[in-house]
Design a protein around this motif. Structure first.
Motif, PDB file in Angstrom:
ATOM      1  N   PRO A  94       0.823  -1.210   0.000  1.00 21.62           N
ATOM      2  CA  PRO A  94       0.000   0.000   0.000  1.00 21.62           C
ATOM      3  C   PRO A  94       0.859   1.263   0.000  1.00 21.62           C
ATOM      4  O   PRO A  94       2.053   1.216   0.329  1.00 21.62           O
ATOM      5  N   MET A  95       0.254   2.370  -0.362  1.00 18.00           N
ATOM      6  CA  MET A  95       0.938   3.649  -0.241  1.00 18.00           C
ATOM      7  C   MET A  95       1.181   3.947   1.231  1.00 18.00           C
ATOM      8  O   MET A  95       0.437   3.472   2.106  1.00 18.00           O
ATOM      9  N   ALA A  96       2.220   4.734   1.519  1.00 19.44           N
ATOM     10  CA  ALA A  96       2.561   5.014   2.913  1.00 19.44           C
ATOM     11  C   ALA A  96       3.228   6.376   3.017  1.00 19.44           C
ATOM     12  O   ALA A  96       3.947   6.805   2.108  1.00 19.44           O
ATOM     13  N   THR A  97       2.980   7.047   4.135  1.00 20.74           N
ATOM     14  CA  THR A  97       3.627   8.335   4.383  1.00 20.74           C
ATOM     15  C   THR A  97       4.645   8.198   5.507  1.00 20.74           C
ATOM     16  O   THR A  97       4.629   7.241   6.287  1.00 20.74           O
ATOM     17  N   VAL A  98       5.510   9.199   5.577  1.00 20.65           N
ATOM     18  CA  VAL A  98       6.464   9.319   6.674  1.00 20.65           C
ATOM     19  C   VAL A  98       6.446  10.773   7.127  1.00 20.65           C
ATOM     20  O   VAL A  98       6.343  11.689   6.317  1.00 20.65           O
ATOM     21  N   GLY A  99       6.498  10.987   8.429  1.00 25.05           N
ATOM     22  CA  GLY A  99       6.535  12.344   8.957  1.00 25.05           C
ATOM     23  C   GLY A  99       7.876  13.001   8.693  1.00 25.05           C
ATOM     24  O   GLY A  99       8.930  12.372   8.809  1.00 25.05           O
ATOM     25  N   TRP A 100       7.848  14.288   8.367  1.00 27.67           N
ATOM     26  CA  TRP A 100       9.075  15.002   7.986  1.00 27.67           C
ATOM     27  C   TRP A 100      10.128  14.998   9.087  1.00 27.67           C
ATOM     28  O   TRP A 100      11.324  14.862   8.812  1.00 27.67           O
ATOM     29  N   TRP A 101       9.715  15.108  10.351  1.00 24.31           N
ATOM     30  CA  TRP A 101      10.684  15.186  11.443  1.00 24.31           C
ATOM     31  C   TRP A 101      11.398  13.856  11.653  1.00 24.31           C
ATOM     32  O   TRP A 101      12.548  13.821  12.090  1.00 24.31           O
ATOM     33  N   HIS A 102      10.736  12.744  11.315  1.00 22.90           N
ATOM     34  CA  HIS A 102      11.387  11.434  11.441  1.00 22.90           C
ATOM     35  C   HIS A 102      12.519  11.267  10.434  1.00 22.90           C
ATOM     36  O   HIS A 102      13.354  10.364  10.595  1.00 22.90           O
ATOM     37  N   LEU A 103      12.561  12.097   9.402  1.00 24.91           N
ATOM     38  CA  LEU A 103      13.650  12.066   8.427  1.00 24.91           C
ATOM     39  C   LEU A 103      14.837  12.921   8.862  1.00 24.91           C
ATOM     40  O   LEU A 103      15.918  12.816   8.278  1.00 24.91           O
ATOM     41  N   LEU A 104      14.638  13.748   9.875  1.00 25.05           N
ATOM     42  CA  LEU A 104      15.674  14.701  10.283  1.00 25.05           C
ATOM     43  C   LEU A 104      16.253  14.410  11.663  1.00 25.05           C
ATOM     44  O   LEU A 104      17.434  14.644  11.903  1.00 25.05           O
ATOM     45  N   ALA A 105      15.429  13.934  12.568  1.00 18.55           N
ATOM     46  CA  ALA A 105      15.861  13.760  13.956  1.00 18.55           C
ATOM     47  C   ALA A 105      15.733  12.304  14.378  1.00 18.55           C
ATOM     48  O   ALA A 105      14.879  11.566  13.874  1.00 18.55           O
ATOM     49  N   ASP A 106      16.580  11.904  15.303  1.00 16.49           N
ATOM     50  CA  ASP A 106      16.494  10.573  15.904  1.00 16.49           C
ATOM     51  C   ASP A 106      17.036  10.647  17.318  1.00 16.49           C
ATOM     52  O   ASP A 106      17.564  11.686  17.750  1.00 16.49           O
ATOM     53  N   SER A 107      16.911   9.574  18.045  1.00 16.29           N
ATOM     54  CA  SER A 107      17.315   9.576  19.446  1.00 16.29           C
ATOM     55  C   SER A 107      18.818   9.698  19.628  1.00 16.29           C
ATOM     56  O   SER A 107      19.294   9.882  20.753  1.00 16.29           O
ATOM     57  N   GLY A 108      19.570   9.630  18.542  1.00 16.63           N
ATOM     58  CA  GLY A 108      21.015   9.771  18.645  1.00 16.63           C
ATOM     59  C   GLY A 108      21.539  11.140  18.276  1.00 16.63           C
ATOM     60  O   GLY A 108      22.688  11.459  18.577  1.00 16.63           O
TER      61      GLY A 108
ATOM     62  N   ASP B   1      13.705   5.068  -2.526  1.00 18.26           N
ATOM     63  CA  ASP B   1      13.371   3.909  -3.366  1.00 18.26           C
ATOM     64  C   ASP B   1      11.929   3.899  -3.844  1.00 18.26           C
ATOM     65  O   ASP B   1      11.560   3.085  -4.693  1.00 18.26           O
ATOM     66  N   GLY B   2      11.088   4.765  -3.263  1.00 20.27           N
ATOM     67  CA  GLY B   2       9.677   4.751  -3.599  1.00 20.27           C
ATOM     68  C   GLY B   2       8.860   3.782  -2.789  1.00 20.27           C
ATOM     69  O   GLY B   2       7.666   3.601  -3.049  1.00 20.27           O
ATOM     70  N   VAL B   3       9.472   3.107  -1.799  1.00 23.04           N
ATOM     71  CA  VAL B   3       8.714   2.235  -0.910  1.00 23.04           C
ATOM     72  C   VAL B   3       7.746   3.079  -0.067  1.00 23.04           C
ATOM     73  O   VAL B   3       6.618   2.671   0.203  1.00 23.04           O
ATOM     74  N   LEU B   4       8.194   4.253   0.340  1.00 17.77           N
ATOM     75  CA  LEU B   4       7.324   5.238   0.983  1.00 17.77           C
ATOM     76  C   LEU B   4       6.867   6.232  -0.075  1.00 17.77           C
ATOM     77  O   LEU B   4       7.664   6.674  -0.917  1.00 17.77           O
ATOM     78  N   THR B   5       5.607   6.606  -0.026  1.00 12.03           N
ATOM     79  CA  THR B   5       5.011   7.394  -1.098  1.00 12.03           C
ATOM     80  C   THR B   5       5.245   8.883  -0.952  1.00 12.03           C
ATOM     81  O   THR B   5       5.536   9.577  -1.947  1.00 12.03           O
ATOM     82  N   ALA B   6       5.108   9.410   0.257  1.00 13.17           N
ATOM     83  CA  ALA B   6       5.097  10.864   0.424  1.00 13.17           C
ATOM     84  C   ALA B   6       5.532  11.255   1.827  1.00 13.17           C
ATOM     85  O   ALA B   6       5.400  10.477   2.786  1.00 13.17           O
ATOM     86  N   VAL B   7       6.015  12.482   1.954  1.00 12.72           N
ATOM     87  CA  VAL B   7       6.346  13.071   3.241  1.00 12.72           C
ATOM     88  C   VAL B   7       5.140  13.875   3.723  1.00 12.72           C
ATOM     89  O   VAL B   7       4.612  14.712   2.988  1.00 12.72           O
ATOM     90  N   ALA B   8       4.712  13.612   4.935  1.00 12.45           N
ATOM     91  CA  ALA B   8       3.598  14.363   5.534  1.00 12.45           C
ATOM     92  C   ALA B   8       4.136  15.359   6.550  1.00 12.45           C
ATOM     93  O   ALA B   8       5.069  15.056   7.303  1.00 12.45           O
ATOM     94  N   VAL B   9       3.558  16.541   6.554  1.00 13.92           N
ATOM     95  CA  VAL B   9       3.904  17.509   7.598  1.00 13.92           C
ATOM     96  C   VAL B   9       3.279  17.074   8.922  1.00 13.92           C
ATOM     97  O   VAL B   9       3.876  17.204   9.976  1.00 13.92           O
ATOM     98  N   HIS B  10       2.074  16.546   8.856  1.00 13.64           N
ATOM     99  CA  HIS B  10       1.347  16.089  10.049  1.00 13.64           C
ATOM    100  C   HIS B  10       1.410  17.162  11.134  1.00 13.64           C
ATOM    101  O   HIS B  10       1.697  16.883  12.306  1.00 13.64           O
TER     102      HIS B  10
ATOM    103  N   ALA C 160       8.785  13.358  -3.291  1.00 17.27           N
ATOM    104  CA  ALA C 160       8.450  13.093  -1.899  1.00 17.27           C
ATOM    105  C   ALA C 160       7.566  14.178  -1.290  1.00 17.27           C
ATOM    106  O   ALA C 160       6.662  13.884  -0.506  1.00 17.27           O
ATOM    107  N   LEU C 161       7.804  15.432  -1.663  1.00 14.28           N
ATOM    108  CA  LEU C 161       7.123  16.559  -1.015  1.00 14.28           C
ATOM    109  C   LEU C 161       5.895  17.050  -1.769  1.00 14.28           C
ATOM    110  O   LEU C 161       5.081  17.777  -1.199  1.00 14.28           O
ATOM    111  N   SER C 162       5.753  16.688  -3.020  1.00 17.74           N
ATOM    112  CA  SER C 162       4.635  17.214  -3.812  1.00 17.74           C
ATOM    113  C   SER C 162       3.884  16.121  -4.544  1.00 17.74           C
ATOM    114  O   SER C 162       2.721  15.831  -4.241  1.00 17.74           O
ATOM    115  N   TRP C 163       4.538  15.482  -5.508  1.00 17.16           N
ATOM    116  CA  TRP C 163       3.828  14.561  -6.399  1.00 17.16           C
ATOM    117  C   TRP C 163       3.372  13.297  -5.685  1.00 17.16           C
ATOM    118  O   TRP C 163       2.314  12.752  -6.003  1.00 17.16           O
TER     119      TRP C 163
END
Length: 426
Positions: A251-265, A295-304, A356-359
């Protein structure tokens, strides 16, 4: 009468399946894109205009946010419909799709009457269950007939029996059904993903199983009900990405933008940005999410975007509602920060970032992809090297839970058809 603006040698990305090219462009004072390429040069010369060198700047289609939250459309202390529109426009977002998470919950046709003036586009998700309680199905067909873009659940997965019943009835047709692969009952009260970094920082861990087990159910349901357009909201773990890669029917899937920038490390223990839903991951989670997006496994970045007011962020971290504001700042946060991380540091091509951010967001919403059109105001002009400082002054959003307050940032929106020409910084 104010003459058009002649941009000289701007990088232009017209739409999907196209490469960015250096050319001239002509912008009207009313915010419409008049022309680009050789035609723009000829028109500008015929009008006797002086060129404005825009080398290194990017003229591109607007961004699309597939899901964010607005709890009160009017009178909200943290955000309302007007302030959200201004904040989204400042960040280059021309389309925002709001989840039904509101007070009162948007689960009936008469509650779906929100809109923005053109050229902004406000889309509304209908609710999968009544009141978001995951007990009874909301009137799916009635919501979609009233203009809902699709149906969305809460921040955790509905009971399997309720999901099966809703998909079996099939009132949503080919409209997307957006569900979160998360079970709060499995998180054990943790709010940072389990890992060595989490233990070192002293945070209460959220086990990976809180995402994996509900995700397995959703992937099985997607395979059993191929007629349904099931979509996953905010995937957050490396293990989850691995399951999605292997799924026979992905299925299509989103990822939150902050999860691409920050992590517990890499996040300072005192910084804003720890309290999220789904939980912030470890470094390996962030790397897996970035790879899956490429890779396109995730469809789009969500601001959420989930705004909190100034009083709420004074609460201790473990007592505060989970959420982070993303639409905000004079030039927005998402595009500059992801440009720095993905284009500047990881050498992503611009087309991949826009996918990732638009299309990708347009695809998930079932809309035509954004592209530049002569006479349209749906464009943005981004300067990757524009330096600015995030502060509350001049920030359209009233939300208090923005990350990076007072930080020096690089990259910003210089102009857009969404912003009055008097506010362009050209």
């Amino acid at each position: 009468m104010t003459p058009p603006l002649w941009l000289h040698q701007v990088e232009l990305l017209a739409g999907p399946q196209q490469s960015a090219t250096s050319c001239d462009a002509l912008l009207a004072p009313d915010g419409s894109l008049l022309a680009w390429g050789e035609g723009a040069t000829q028109q500008a010369q015929a009008l006797g205009l002086a060129p404005r060198l825009a080398k290194g700047w990017l003229l591109a289609p607007l961004l699309v946010d597939p899901h964010s939250v607005l709890e009160q459309a009017s009178g909200g202390r943290a955000e309302d419909l007007t302030s959200l529109a201004e904040a989204a426009a400042a960040g280059g977002y021309g389309t925002v799709a709001l989840l039904p998470w509101a007070s009162p919950w948007r689960d009936q046709p008469e509650k779906l009457g929100l809109s923005w003036p053109a050229p902004m586009q406000l889309e509304l998700w209908g609710s999968f269950s009544i009141g978001g309680a995951n007990q009874e199905l909301a009137p799916h067909g009635d919501q979609l007939a009233a203009g809902a873009i699709g149906l969305a659940g809460t921040d955790q997965v509905p009971p399997l029996a309720l999901m099966e019943r809703g998909l079996l009835l099939g009132e949503m047709g080919r409209s997307p059904v957006l569900l979160a692969p998360r079970d709060a009952g499995l998180s054990g009260g943790g709010f940072v993903r389990e890992g060595v970094e989490t233990l070192r920082a002293g945070w209460h861990p959220d086990p990976v199983l809180s995402e994996i087990l509900p995700l397995q159910s959703l992937l099985s349901l997607a395979e059993l009900r191929p007629e349904a357009r099931l979509a996953l909201m905010n995937l957050a773990t490396a293990a989850g990405v691995g399951l999605l890669r292997q799924a026979p029917r992905r299925p299509m899937a989103t990822v939150g933008w902050w999860h691409l920038l920050a992590d517990s490390g890499n996040l300072d223990p005192s910084a804003e940005g720890w309290r999220l839903c789904p939980s912030l991951g470890a470094p390996r989670d962030r790397e897996a999410l970035i790879t899956a997006l490429a890779d396109g496994v995730l469809t789009a970045v969500a601001v959420h975007h989930l705004p909190l007011d100034a009083e709420e962020i004074l609460l201790p971290l473990d007592q505060r509602r989970a959420g982070l504001a993303g639409h905000g700042g004079r030039h927005g946060l998402v595009l500059p920060l992801l440009w720095d991380e993905l284009v500047r540091r990881r050498s992503w091509p611009v087309q991949r970032l826009w996918q990732a951010l638009s299309w990708g967001g347009s695809e998930l919403l079932g809309r035509e992809p954004e592209q530049l059109r002569a006479g349209s105001r749906r464009w943005l002009l981004f300067d990757p090297n524009h330096g600015w400082s995030w502060d509350r002054q001049g920030c359209p959003s009233r939300a208090a839970n923005h990350p990076l307050r007072g930080k020096q940032l690089v990259g910003g929106i210089r102009a857009s058809g969404l912003i009055p020409a008097a506010k362009w910084t050209i």
